[in-house]
Design a protein around this motif. Structure first.
Motif, short mmCIF file in Angstrom:
data_model
loop_
_atom_site.label_atom_id
_atom_site.label_comp_id
_atom_site.label_asym_id
_atom_site.label_seq_id
_atom_site.Cartn_x
_atom_site.Cartn_y
_atom_site.Cartn_z
N TYR A 73 0.84 -1.21 0.00
CA TYR A 73 0.00 0.00 0.00
C TYR A 73 0.88 1.26 0.00
O TYR A 73 0.59 2.23 -0.70
CB TYR A 73 -0.93 0.02 1.20
CG TYR A 73 -2.15 -0.87 1.09
CD1 TYR A 73 -2.41 -1.63 -0.04
CD2 TYR A 73 -3.07 -0.95 2.12
CE1 TYR A 73 -3.53 -2.42 -0.14
CE2 TYR A 73 -4.20 -1.75 2.04
CZ TYR A 73 -4.42 -2.49 0.90
OH TYR A 73 -5.54 -3.27 0.81
N GLY A 77 1.07 3.98 -3.02
CA GLY A 77 0.66 5.34 -2.75
C GLY A 77 1.66 6.37 -3.25
O GLY A 77 1.37 7.56 -3.27
N LEU A 85 -2.97 2.95 -6.04
CA LEU A 85 -3.38 2.47 -4.72
C LEU A 85 -4.84 2.01 -4.73
O LEU A 85 -5.17 0.98 -4.12
CB LEU A 85 -3.18 3.55 -3.66
CG LEU A 85 -3.58 3.21 -2.23
CD1 LEU A 85 -2.78 2.00 -1.73
CD2 LEU A 85 -3.37 4.40 -1.31
#
Length: 113
Positions: A73, A77, A85
């Motif tokens: 994640y 991001g 994401l």
């Protein structure tokens, strides 16, 4: 032949009426059951130890997967991510997606919105 059978039957009857023979059979049965019980208890203890080991291993694996997911994640991001994401979260089922619009029912002429 018949005499031999009669002698065996009589010996069996005497043994069945003899308290010593009965006591020996009962003690033998008790010893056999005790040995079997000890063997089963040892097996149960080994299985419990194995269960504890498997539980610890499962917890460690879950933690590792959680850490990898959080790292994924974090990488998704960033600005240079190959996969956005939102797409990663959708794959894992963590994204909040709007409900899919209802389709036309082929059996009826009306549309469900």
């Amino acid at each position: 032949m018949e005499e031999t059978v009669n002698k065996l039957v009589n010996a069996g009857r005497r043994a069945a009426n003899n308290n010593t023979v009965i006591s020996v059979c009962l003690v033998g049965s008790f010893i056999a059951l005790g040995a079997r019980s000890m063997k089963q208890q040892n097996k149960i203890e080994a299985l419990e130890a194995e269960k504890d080991s498997v539980i610890k291993s499962n917890k460690a694996t879950k933690q590792t997967l959680w850490d990898w997911k959080q790292q994924l994640y974090a990488e998704a991001g960033s600005d240079s991510a190959l996969v956005p994401l939102a797409r990663i979260k959708a794959i894992y089922g963590d994204a909040t997606t709007p409900p899919i619009a209802a389709k036309e029912d082929p059996k009826s002429a009306s549309f469900v919105v």
